[in-house]
Scaffold this motif. Sequence first.
Motif, PDB file in Angstrom:
ATOM      1  N   THR A   1       0.757  -1.169   0.034  1.00 48.57           N
ATOM      2  CA  THR A   1      -0.010  -0.043   0.125  1.00 48.57           C
ATOM      3  C   THR A   1       0.913   1.090   0.103  1.00 48.57           C
ATOM      4  OG1 THR A   1      -0.106   0.091   2.333  1.00 48.57           O
ATOM      5  CG2 THR A   1      -2.092  -1.286   1.249  1.00 48.57           C
ATOM      6  N   GLY A   2       2.066   1.059   0.315  1.00 46.93           N
ATOM      7  CA  GLY A   2       2.991   2.167   0.366  1.00 46.93           C
ATOM      8  C   GLY A   2       4.284   1.905   0.866  1.00 46.93           C
ATOM      9  N   VAL A   3       5.367   2.921   0.592  1.00 51.69           N
ATOM     10  CA  VAL A   3       6.516   2.820   1.151  1.00 51.69           C
ATOM     11  C   VAL A   3       6.637   3.337   2.630  1.00 51.69           C
ATOM     12  CG1 VAL A   3       9.023   3.722   0.870  1.00 51.69           C
ATOM     13  CG2 VAL A   3       7.576   3.268  -1.030  1.00 51.69           C
TER      14      VAL A   3
ATOM     15  N   SER B   1       6.106   7.975   5.579  1.00 53.10           N
ATOM     16  CA  SER B   1       7.141   7.311   5.604  1.00 53.10           C
ATOM     17  C   SER B   1       8.414   7.820   6.057  1.00 53.10           C
ATOM     18  CB  SER B   1       7.677   7.377   3.725  1.00 53.10           C
ATOM     19  OG  SER B   1       6.741   6.755   3.048  1.00 53.10           O
ATOM     20  N   ARG B   2       9.229   7.041   6.285  1.00 50.47           N
ATOM     21  CA  ARG B   2      10.740   7.266   7.018  1.00 50.47           C
ATOM     22  C   ARG B   2      11.784   7.053   6.129  1.00 50.47           C
ATOM     23  NH1 ARG B   2      11.473   4.226  12.435  1.00 50.47           N
ATOM     24  NH2 ARG B   2      13.609   3.547  11.928  1.00 50.47           N
TER      25      ARG B   2
ATOM     26  N   MET C   1      22.196   2.967  -1.354  1.00 54.30           N
ATOM     27  CA  MET C   1      20.742   2.554  -1.219  1.00 54.30           C
ATOM     28  C   MET C   1      20.515   1.127  -0.735  1.00 54.30           C
ATOM     29  SD  MET C   1      19.027   5.446  -1.865  1.00 54.30           S
ATOM     30  CE  MET C   1      19.278   6.851  -2.793  1.00 54.30           C
ATOM     31  N   ALA C   2      20.204   0.810   0.407  1.00 56.73           N
ATOM     32  CA  ALA C   2      20.515  -0.615   1.109  1.00 56.73           C
ATOM     33  C   ALA C   2      19.103  -1.526   0.977  1.00 56.73           C
ATOM     34  CB  ALA C   2      21.020  -0.307   2.361  1.00 56.73           C
ATOM     35  N   ALA C   3      17.901  -0.685   1.355  1.00 56.78           N
ATOM     36  CA  ALA C   3      16.572  -1.505   1.420  1.00 56.78           C
ATOM     37  C   ALA C   3      15.333  -0.510   1.363  1.00 56.78           C
ATOM     38  CB  ALA C   3      16.542  -2.063   2.956  1.00 56.78           C
ATOM     39  N   LEU C   4      14.332  -1.119   0.880  1.00 53.73           N
ATOM     40  CA  LEU C   4      12.928  -0.663   0.954  1.00 53.73           C
ATOM     41  C   LEU C   4      12.028  -1.252   1.706  1.00 53.73           C
ATOM     42  CD1 LEU C   4      12.224   0.521  -2.773  1.00 53.73           C
ATOM     43  CD2 LEU C   4      12.515   2.014  -0.852  1.00 53.73           C
ATOM     44  N   GLU C   5      11.401  -0.772   2.683  1.00 49.32           N
ATOM     45  CA  GLU C   5      10.471  -1.405   3.059  1.00 49.32           C
ATOM     46  C   GLU C   5       8.923  -1.026   2.968  1.00 49.32           C
ATOM     47  OE1 GLU C   5      11.173  -2.926   7.563  1.00 49.32           O
ATOM     48  OE2 GLU C   5      10.092  -1.316   7.907  1.00 49.32           O
ATOM     49  N   PHE C   6       8.062  -1.967   2.418  1.00 46.72           N
ATOM     50  CA  PHE C   6       6.539  -1.591   1.987  1.00 46.72           C
ATOM     51  C   PHE C   6       5.651  -2.038   3.104  1.00 46.72           C
ATOM     52  CE2 PHE C   6       9.344  -2.488  -1.731  1.00 46.72           C
ATOM     53  CZ  PHE C   6       9.071  -1.329  -2.555  1.00 46.72           C
ATOM     54  N   ARG C   7       4.783  -1.095   3.191  1.00 40.36           N
ATOM     55  CA  ARG C   7       3.623  -1.451   4.056  1.00 40.36           C
ATOM     56  C   ARG C   7       2.587  -2.352   3.063  1.00 40.36           C
ATOM     57  NH1 ARG C   7       2.988   3.501   4.339  1.00 40.36           N
ATOM     58  NH2 ARG C   7       4.378   3.864   6.125  1.00 40.36           N
TER      59      ARG C   7
END
Length: 149
Positions: free
Chosen positions: A34-36, A76-77, A101-107
């Motif tokens: 649903t988002g970042v 987002s953070r 750029m190491a990681a993306l966490e998605f909701r």
Amino acid sequence: MPGTVAAGRLYFCHHFTRDLVWRDEWRHHANGATGVARAVIADRDPSNLGALFGRMFGVDAVRPIDGGFALTVGVSRFDVVTPDALAADFGDAPGGRDSYMAALEFRTRSVDAAWQALEQGGVAGVRSDKGRVIVPAASACGATLAFCL
């Protein structure tokens, strides 16, 4: 300014035409995203980007976290952490660079749906950790992906 962010380009924007960008028919995926929730940059010296974020958004917008700094923008953070802090959070993480750029966490609506979508897509190395589904960087073009509630 060239060379300001060694990790790559950072881009913050505000959409004045949300109806043209956030179209409902484009916003549904089997993984339930649903988002970042969070973007993570690994940096041997997180204070450099922490200071830059402070200049951009005000020093009150940046707070210290374990191994680095966090900037909250909207829902987002953006975290800038040491490679050790990154590894402690996500497990195996790529290294070898001073800043990346190491990681993306998605909701996601459902961690189970994310797991199933990744499994059905044949994504290698997917695992569950700390209530999240994690895709290792080796399976995601060099950046760790995570799906959380």
